[in-house]
Design a protein around this motif. Structure first.
Motif, PDB file in Angstrom:
ATOM      1  N   VAL A  28      22.148  67.534  64.744  1.00  0.00           N
ATOM      2  CA  VAL A  28      21.955  68.945  65.093  1.00  0.00           C
ATOM      3  C   VAL A  28      22.480  69.231  66.496  1.00  0.00           C
ATOM      4  O   VAL A  28      23.180  70.223  66.733  1.00  0.00           O
ATOM      5  N   LEU A  29      22.161  68.358  67.435  1.00  0.00           N
ATOM      6  CA  LEU A  29      22.585  68.566  68.817  1.00  0.00           C
ATOM      7  C   LEU A  29      24.097  68.421  68.963  1.00  0.00           C
ATOM      8  O   LEU A  29      24.748  69.216  69.656  1.00  0.00           O
ATOM      9  N   ALA A  30      24.677  67.412  68.318  1.00  0.00           N
ATOM     10  CA  ALA A  30      26.118  67.209  68.410  1.00  0.00           C
ATOM     11  C   ALA A  30      26.879  68.361  67.770  1.00  0.00           C
ATOM     12  O   ALA A  30      27.919  68.789  68.274  1.00  0.00           O
ATOM     13  N   GLY A 251      14.050  70.830  63.253  1.00  0.00           N
ATOM     14  CA  GLY A 251      13.923  72.260  63.498  1.00  0.00           C
ATOM     15  C   GLY A 251      13.742  72.566  64.971  1.00  0.00           C
ATOM     16  O   GLY A 251      14.146  73.631  65.449  1.00  0.00           O
ATOM     17  N   VAL A 252      13.134  71.638  65.722  1.00  0.00           N
ATOM     18  CA  VAL A 252      12.998  71.817  67.174  1.00  0.00           C
ATOM     19  C   VAL A 252      14.384  71.859  67.814  1.00  0.00           C
ATOM     20  O   VAL A 252      14.680  72.747  68.633  1.00  0.00           O
ATOM     21  N   GLU A 253      15.250  70.915  67.452  1.00  0.00           N
ATOM     22  CA  GLU A 253      16.606  70.906  68.006  1.00  0.00           C
ATOM     23  C   GLU A 253      17.377  72.164  67.592  1.00  0.00           C
ATOM     24  O   GLU A 253      18.113  72.742  68.398  1.00  0.00           O
ATOM     25  N   SER A 254      17.221  72.587  66.342  1.00  0.00           N
ATOM     26  CA  SER A 254      17.907  73.796  65.879  1.00  0.00           C
ATOM     27  C   SER A 254      17.435  75.016  66.660  1.00  0.00           C
ATOM     28  O   SER A 254      18.246  75.870  67.046  1.00  0.00           O
ATOM     29  N   ALA A 255      16.129  75.103  66.893  1.00  0.00           N
ATOM     30  CA  ALA A 255      15.566  76.244  67.617  1.00  0.00           C
ATOM     31  C   ALA A 255      16.070  76.286  69.051  1.00  0.00           C
ATOM     32  O   ALA A 255      16.440  77.355  69.568  1.00  0.00           O
TER      33      ALA A 255
END
Length: 457
Positions: A28-30, A251-255
């Motif tokens: 997600v972060l990348a 979902g934390v990273e997406s948010a």
């Protein structure tokens, strides 16, 4: 020599409760263009500088499989090490099906430990991840069967892969009720009606929950817009002086990534070709993985069964590994992709044999994951050192952390955005046979039936 502090402030540091989940967050972060690296232990500032500059880092942990009484010994030093890196956010990454129980990998106990280490106003909990087929509504979690597939959607406690999970069966879909079995800390809720009503209403709902005494707050998430709004609340809650500690899925990273618009989206990368066959090492008992193994065997893969019960017997352990390794070597030498497996579904007689061996020896829950993961990693390492395997896929959350360590992986970066929740990563290692290895860590419930066959192409 003392490590010098990093000059680039980290936006996020996360500890994942298993290896497969750690690469999900990495993906997600990348994807969002954030420079991210995954380590097996909390990195020192000098280690960060060697790979830097970095926006985010992760630690691939093993707490999901640990008895709850061992969590403090594992997580207190890990959380303190992440806090000392002074990121804006620290995230305890859990499986998107909230795998946990009062006795094993208790997320409630993690909440208590995190609240002790971090001095935030509250601990956000975000589990919904629409991109993975995970939706949280009025505190209840729903999950698609097979991440990235067209499988049906089930309430968590009726999910085919969760209600009879061998370690942490889901008996409750209301996540606050599940947490109440694991901790006395009060957990509030900001639901979809609050999020749909706009930023001011969402913030008012959060403040109301905190005023009522909530020490943690669960946020619903049905859509990407919900996650965007949750991310706004999390960013507003973070302080400059101390990280905000949160618990949840990727979902934390997406948010949060939705708030960091300065980062350019990562460019798509092709998977480097290989002339050597794929090696899959599967310690998963999930019916999703069983279907993937069946599909692979019907499409040219060879199998190398591993007797998991024998791994628990010192007299039989070495021979069981040797037999499995020889079967894998023969097939790989012939140019065939191979799947090493410890189970092919609920009816596999090896599962009953393992349960009997565990009971007879009164073994703790994490001993099985440790033995299976260690054996799978050792088999993969020997195949790589012999120059027989190209890519490697590790399937199974509970065993993945031990397999990664047995392989000698030191850190990972995303190489190719292969499947939702399961990217292909490039391994860094002091062992030349593993350094640069294209590897996938796949949770038991990730993927459609053709996951392995697609990866082999």
């Amino acid at each position: 020599m003392t490590d010098s502090p990093s000059t680039t402030p980290l936006r996020l540091a996360y500890y994942a409760d298993d290896f497969t989940g750690s690469t999900d967050a990495l993906q997600v972060l990348a994807r969002a263009g954030l420079q991210t690296r995954l380590f097996l232990n909390a990195p020192t500032p000098n280690q960060l500088a060697a790979h830097g500059p970095l926006d985010a880092i992760g630690v691939a942990g093993r707490s999901r499989s640990l008895p709850t009484e061992q969590l403090a010994g594992e997580l207190h030093p890990a959380f303190e090490a992440l806090r000392n890196l002074r990121p804006r956010h620290v995230h305890y990454k859990v499986c998107s099906t909230f795998d946990s129980s009062p006795a094993v990998g208790s997320i409630g106990r993690v909440l208590e430990i995190g609240s002790d280490v971090f001095a935030g106003p509250y601990a956000p909990i975000v589990v919904g991840a629409p991109a993975l087929g995970r939706w949280c509504v009025f505190g209840n979690l729903f999950a698609r069967y097979g991440i990235g597939s067209e499988g049906g959607v089930y309430r968590l406690d009726r999910h085919p892969a969760m209600w009879n999970h061998p370690t942490t069966p889901a008996t409750e879909s209301d996540l606050r009720r599940q947490l109440a079995q694991q901790t006395e800390l009060p957990v509030g809720l900001v639901d979809v009606t609050h999020l749909d009503a706009g930023p001011e209403a969402s913030d008012a709902a959060l403040q109301s929950q905190l005023a009522a005494g909530a020490r943690a707050v669960l946020f619903d998430a049905m859509t990407d817009e919900h996650l965007n709004r949750v991310g706004q609340l999390l960013e507003a809650s973070a302080a400059e002086s101390a990280p905000l500690f949160s618990i949840g899925s990727s979902g934390v990273e997406s948010a949060l990534a939705a708030q960091w618009q300065a980062a350019a989206p990562a460019a798509a990368s092709a998977l480097p070709p290989t002339d050597q066959p794929l090696l899959v090492i599967a310690g998963s008992c999930s019916p999703v993985t069983a279907e993937q193994i069946d599909h692979a065997l019907q499409n040219g893969f060879a199998e190398a069964p591993l007797d998991a019960a024998a791994l628990l017997d010192e007299r039989r352990q070495r021979q069981a590994i040797a037999d499995c390794l020889e079967a894998a070597r023969v097939a790989l030498t012939a140019g065939r992709p191979v799947v090493v497996h410890t189970s092919r579904g609920a009816d596999d007689p090896r599962r009953a044999a393992v349960a009997q061996a565990m009971e007879q020896r009164s073994l703790p829950p994490d001993s099985l994951a440790q033995q299976i993961g260690g054996a799978l990693g050792a088999i993969a390492l020997e195949c790589r050192r012999a120059g027989l395997a190209g890519r490697v896929c590790v399937a199974g959350g509970d065993t993945s952390s031990y397999a990664g360590r047995a392989l000698g992986v030191a850190s990972l970066a995303m190489l190719h955005d292969f499947w939702p929740g399961a990217p292909v990563c490039a391994a860094a290692s002091s062992d030349p046979a593993v350094d640069g290895l294209p590897i996938v860590f796949k949770g038991g419930q990730v993927g459609g039936p053709d996951f392995f066959t697609q990866l082999a192409q």
